[in-house]
Design a protein around this motif. Structure first.
Motif, PDB file in Angstrom:
ATOM      1  N   MET A 249      32.089  41.968  42.909  1.00  0.00           N
ATOM      2  CA  MET A 249      33.297  41.177  43.147  1.00  0.00           C
ATOM      3  C   MET A 249      33.005  39.853  43.855  1.00  0.00           C
ATOM      4  SD  MET A 249      36.599  42.055  42.479  1.00  0.00           S
ATOM      5  CE  MET A 249      37.552  41.713  43.964  1.00  0.00           C
ATOM      6  N   HIS A 250      31.925  39.818  44.619  1.00  0.00           N
ATOM      7  CA  HIS A 250      31.615  38.633  45.420  1.00  0.00           C
ATOM      8  C   HIS A 250      31.252  37.417  44.581  1.00  0.00           C
ATOM      9  CE1 HIS A 250      27.676  40.340  44.487  1.00  0.00           C
ATOM     10  NE2 HIS A 250      27.190  39.135  44.669  1.00  0.00           N
ATOM     11  N   VAL A 251      30.973  37.598  43.299  1.00  0.00           N
ATOM     12  CA  VAL A 251      30.511  36.468  42.487  1.00  0.00           C
ATOM     13  C   VAL A 251      31.639  35.506  42.131  1.00  0.00           C
ATOM     14  CG1 VAL A 251      28.717  37.924  41.491  1.00  0.00           C
ATOM     15  CG2 VAL A 251      30.803  37.501  40.184  1.00  0.00           C
ATOM     16  N   PHE A 252      32.878  35.940  42.249  1.00  0.00           N
ATOM     17  CA  PHE A 252      33.992  35.084  41.861  1.00  0.00           C
ATOM     18  C   PHE A 252      34.200  33.963  42.875  1.00  0.00           C
ATOM     19  CE2 PHE A 252      35.250  39.117  39.744  1.00  0.00           C
ATOM     20  CZ  PHE A 252      35.270  38.638  38.445  1.00  0.00           C
ATOM     21  N   THR A 253      34.581  32.798  42.372  1.00  0.00           N
ATOM     22  CA  THR A 253      34.900  31.657  43.227  1.00  0.00           C
ATOM     23  C   THR A 253      36.206  31.033  42.735  1.00  0.00           C
ATOM     24  OG1 THR A 253      33.619  30.149  41.818  1.00  0.00           O
ATOM     25  CG2 THR A 253      32.465  31.150  43.684  1.00  0.00           C
ATOM     26  N   GLY A 254      36.766  30.172  43.561  1.00  0.00           N
ATOM     27  CA  GLY A 254      37.950  29.424  43.156  1.00  0.00           C
ATOM     28  C   GLY A 254      39.127  30.301  42.788  1.00  0.00           C
ATOM     29  N   GLN A 255      39.829  29.907  41.724  1.00  0.00           N
ATOM     30  CA  GLN A 255      41.027  30.616  41.298  1.00  0.00           C
ATOM     31  C   GLN A 255      40.727  32.043  40.887  1.00  0.00           C
ATOM     32  OE1 GLN A 255      44.092  29.506  41.651  1.00  0.00           O
ATOM     33  NE2 GLN A 255      44.921  31.456  40.855  1.00  0.00           N
ATOM     34  N   TYR A 256      39.567  32.261  40.262  1.00  0.00           N
ATOM     35  CA  TYR A 256      39.195  33.622  39.862  1.00  0.00           C
ATOM     36  C   TYR A 256      39.076  34.529  41.085  1.00  0.00           C
ATOM     37  CZ  TYR A 256      38.199  32.426  34.973  1.00  0.00           C
ATOM     38  OH  TYR A 256      38.305  32.066  33.650  1.00  0.00           O
ATOM     39  N   ALA A 257      38.492  34.006  42.150  1.00  0.00           N
ATOM     40  CA  ALA A 257      38.354  34.800  43.375  1.00  0.00           C
ATOM     41  C   ALA A 257      39.726  35.134  43.949  1.00  0.00           C
ATOM     42  CB  ALA A 257      37.520  34.047  44.405  1.00  0.00           C
ATOM     43  N   LEU A 258      40.619  34.163  43.969  1.00  0.00           N
ATOM     44  CA  LEU A 258      41.965  34.399  44.501  1.00  0.00           C
ATOM     45  C   LEU A 258      42.688  35.475  43.697  1.00  0.00           C
ATOM     46  CD1 LEU A 258      43.132  30.715  45.179  1.00  0.00           C
ATOM     47  CD2 LEU A 258      42.418  32.433  46.871  1.00  0.00           C
ATOM     48  N   GLU A 259      42.574  35.397  42.379  1.00  0.00           N
ATOM     49  CA  GLU A 259      43.259  36.370  41.530  1.00  0.00           C
ATOM     50  C   GLU A 259      42.678  37.765  41.694  1.00  0.00           C
ATOM     51  OE1 GLU A 259      44.155  35.324  37.448  1.00  0.00           O
ATOM     52  OE2 GLU A 259      43.909  33.194  37.919  1.00  0.00           O
ATOM     53  N   MET A 260      41.361  37.872  41.769  1.00  0.00           N
ATOM     54  CA  MET A 260      40.752  39.194  41.880  1.00  0.00           C
ATOM     55  C   MET A 260      40.993  39.803  43.261  1.00  0.00           C
ATOM     56  SD  MET A 260      39.670  39.955  38.950  1.00  0.00           S
ATOM     57  CE  MET A 260      39.039  41.534  39.508  1.00  0.00           C
ATOM     58  N   VAL A 261      40.993  39.002  44.301  1.00  0.00           N
ATOM     59  CA  VAL A 261      41.310  39.525  45.633  1.00  0.00           C
ATOM     60  C   VAL A 261      42.752  40.019  45.676  1.00  0.00           C
ATOM     61  CG1 VAL A 261      41.672  38.873  48.049  1.00  0.00           C
ATOM     62  CG2 VAL A 261      39.562  38.207  46.881  1.00  0.00           C
ATOM     63  N   ALA A 262      43.654  39.284  45.033  1.00  0.00           N
ATOM     64  CA  ALA A 262      45.055  39.708  44.987  1.00  0.00           C
ATOM     65  C   ALA A 262      45.190  41.043  44.258  1.00  0.00           C
ATOM     66  CB  ALA A 262      45.906  38.641  44.308  1.00  0.00           C
ATOM     67  N   LEU A 263      44.452  41.214  43.167  1.00  0.00           N
ATOM     68  CA  LEU A 263      44.498  42.485  42.432  1.00  0.00           C
ATOM     69  C   LEU A 263      43.891  43.615  43.263  1.00  0.00           C
ATOM     70  CD1 LEU A 263      43.547  41.473  38.779  1.00  0.00           C
ATOM     71  CD2 LEU A 263      45.783  42.194  39.616  1.00  0.00           C
ATOM     72  N   ARG A 264      42.778  43.327  43.937  1.00  0.00           N
ATOM     73  CA  ARG A 264      42.163  44.345  44.794  1.00  0.00           C
ATOM     74  C   ARG A 264      43.132  44.778  45.893  1.00  0.00           C
ATOM     75  NH1 ARG A 264      38.016  42.038  48.753  1.00  0.00           N
ATOM     76  NH2 ARG A 264      40.035  41.511  49.694  1.00  0.00           N
ATOM     77  N   ASP A 265      43.792  43.793  46.521  1.00  0.00           N
ATOM     78  CA  ASP A 265      44.742  44.115  47.588  1.00  0.00           C
ATOM     79  C   ASP A 265      45.917  44.931  47.053  1.00  0.00           C
ATOM     80  OD1 ASP A 265      43.123  42.740  49.316  1.00  0.00           O
ATOM     81  OD2 ASP A 265      44.388  40.954  49.421  1.00  0.00           O
ATOM     82  N   LYS A 266      46.362  44.607  45.863  1.00  0.00           N
ATOM     83  CA  LYS A 266      47.464  45.359  45.265  1.00  0.00           C
ATOM     84  C   LYS A 266      47.052  46.805  45.025  1.00  0.00           C
ATOM     85  CE  LYS A 266      50.800  45.233  41.444  1.00  0.00           C
ATOM     86  NZ  LYS A 266      51.977  45.230  42.327  1.00  0.00           N
ATOM     87  N   TYR A 267      45.841  46.996  44.494  1.00  0.00           N
ATOM     88  CA  TYR A 267      45.362  48.356  44.251  1.00  0.00           C
ATOM     89  C   TYR A 267      45.242  49.124  45.567  1.00  0.00           C
ATOM     90  CZ  TYR A 267      42.312  52.245  43.058  1.00  0.00           C
ATOM     91  OH  TYR A 267      41.784  53.504  42.919  1.00  0.00           O
ATOM     92  N   GLU A 268      44.681  48.499  46.577  1.00  0.00           N
ATOM     93  CA  GLU A 268      44.511  49.171  47.870  1.00  0.00           C
ATOM     94  C   GLU A 268      45.848  49.490  48.524  1.00  0.00           C
ATOM     95  OE1 GLU A 268      41.860  46.957  50.359  1.00  0.00           O
ATOM     96  OE2 GLU A 268      40.108  47.352  49.083  1.00  0.00           O
ATOM     97  N   SER A 269      46.893  48.719  48.181  1.00  0.00           N
ATOM     98  CA  SER A 269      48.200  48.943  48.795  1.00  0.00           C
ATOM     99  C   SER A 269      48.774  50.314  48.445  1.00  0.00           C
ATOM    100  CB  SER A 269      49.190  47.849  48.368  1.00  0.00           C
ATOM    101  OG  SER A 269      49.588  48.001  47.005  1.00  0.00           O
ATOM    102  N   TYR A 270      48.387  50.858  47.289  1.00  0.00           N
ATOM    103  CA  TYR A 270      48.890  52.187  46.915  1.00  0.00           C
ATOM    104  C   TYR A 270      48.294  53.256  47.834  1.00  0.00           C
ATOM    105  CZ  TYR A 270      50.304  49.637  42.753  1.00  0.00           C
ATOM    106  OH  TYR A 270      50.867  48.724  41.904  1.00  0.00           O
ATOM    107  N   TRP A 271      47.047  53.074  48.213  1.00  0.00           N
ATOM    108  CA  TRP A 271      46.410  53.989  49.155  1.00  0.00           C
ATOM    109  C   TRP A 271      46.988  53.808  50.561  1.00  0.00           C
ATOM    110  CZ3 TRP A 271      41.855  57.025  47.876  1.00  0.00           C
ATOM    111  CH2 TRP A 271      41.424  56.871  46.559  1.00  0.00           C
ATOM    112  N   SER A 272      47.121  52.557  50.980  1.00  0.00           N
ATOM    113  CA  SER A 272      47.614  52.312  52.343  1.00  0.00           C
ATOM    114  C   SER A 272      49.057  52.763  52.500  1.00  0.00           C
ATOM    115  CB  SER A 272      47.477  50.829  52.704  1.00  0.00           C
ATOM    116  OG  SER A 272      48.234  50.017  51.837  1.00  0.00           O
ATOM    117  N   SER A 273      49.888  52.608  51.465  1.00  0.00           N
ATOM    118  CA  SER A 273      51.280  53.037  51.582  1.00  0.00           C
ATOM    119  C   SER A 273      51.387  54.553  51.663  1.00  0.00           C
ATOM    120  CB  SER A 273      52.112  52.504  50.409  1.00  0.00           C
ATOM    121  OG  SER A 273      51.676  53.047  49.180  1.00  0.00           O
ATOM    122  N   ALA A 274      50.503  55.273  50.949  1.00  0.00           N
ATOM    123  CA  ALA A 274      50.503  56.741  51.042  1.00  0.00           C
ATOM    124  C   ALA A 274      50.097  57.190  52.445  1.00  0.00           C
ATOM    125  CB  ALA A 274      49.558  57.331  49.996  1.00  0.00           C
ATOM    126  N   LEU A 275      49.075  56.542  53.004  1.00  0.00           N
ATOM    127  CA  LEU A 275      48.659  56.881  54.368  1.00  0.00           C
ATOM    128  C   LEU A 275      49.745  56.518  55.378  1.00  0.00           C
ATOM    129  CD1 LEU A 275      44.928  55.802  54.225  1.00  0.00           C
ATOM    130  CD2 LEU A 275      45.738  58.074  54.886  1.00  0.00           C
TER     131      LEU A 275
END
Length: 219
Positions: free
Chosen positions: A120-146
């Motif tokens: 995941m670290h290879v992304f830069t610029g807009q691609y990095a922003l989009e992938m971090v947003a998707l990662r955070d969204k995915y993690e939110s399902y785990w954090s909301s359950a906890l």
């Protein structure tokens, strides 16, 4: 006008696989084997048996290709997570099913999961922003359950360290998980038992005990 060599790739299939699908599959495999930076576009073309002109007909650049691969994969994970959230209102059952889905992906789509965890670290610029947003969204399902379990007095904590630790414990099984005596679901249950026995409260232990007793009570 599209050249004959390029146009022919549009309908070309090998064992039912289109040229574009073959490029995606081969690129995913190579990125997982060697890493993004160590993989050249020409290597992808050679393994996919696609000439340079045809290769660039199907992809814009290596960066675009890599983004398309991981973006599609993470979107699929999010869609599956959303179905799990809808089907499992109980926070522990939701976590277990999120873990099981992740473990199944590791056995079924190992190269993509390696890229998700390692590159995941290879992304830069807009691609990095989009992938971090998707990662955070995915993690939110785990954090909301906890967080729900914490609010209900079932879990001791729902802080970010616990969330990251739980996701990491499950995700990094790609390093050692192989087909064997245990199914992905069984591995997921063992890992969740380990984690949730540690962060569970007496309320959770009582719920689990009563559930176990009801399962063994003759009907």
């Amino acid at each position: 006008m599209v050249s004959p060599d390029i146009a022919s790739t549009e309908s070309d299939t090998t064992h039912g696989e289109s040229t574009h699908a073959r490029i995606i599959r081969v690129a995913t495999e190579l990125f997982a084997e060697r890493g993004f930076h160590a993989t050249g576009v020409m290597e992808i073309g050679e393994r996919a048996q696609v000439k340079r002109g045809a290769l660039y007909y199907h992809i814009k650049s290596k960066d675009d290709l890599f983004f398309d691969i991981l973006h599609r994969h993470v979107r699929e994970m999010i869609e599956e997570a959303e179905m799990i959230v809808a089907a499992h209102p109980d926070p522990e059952e939701r976590l277990r099913n999120l873990a099981k889905a992740s473990l199944r992906k590791i056995t079924e789509r190992r190269p993509e999961m390696i890229l998700w965890q390692r590159e995941m670290h290879v992304f830069t610029g807009q691609y990095a922003l989009e992938m971090v947003a998707l990662r955070d969204k995915y993690e939110s399902y785990w954090s909301s359950a906890l967080a729900q379990g914490f609010d209900e007095g079932v879990f001791k904590s729902a802080d970010p360290v616990v969330v990251k630790g739980l996701i990491g414990m499950v995700g990094y099984t790609y390093l050692w998980l192989r087909e064997g005596d245990l199914t992905p679901d069984q591995v997921a249950d063992r890992l969740l038992d380990l984690a949730l026995d540690g962060c569970g409260t007496p309320v959770r232990r009582d719920i689990r005990s009563r559930a176990a007793n009801s399962d063994t009570t003759p009907h």
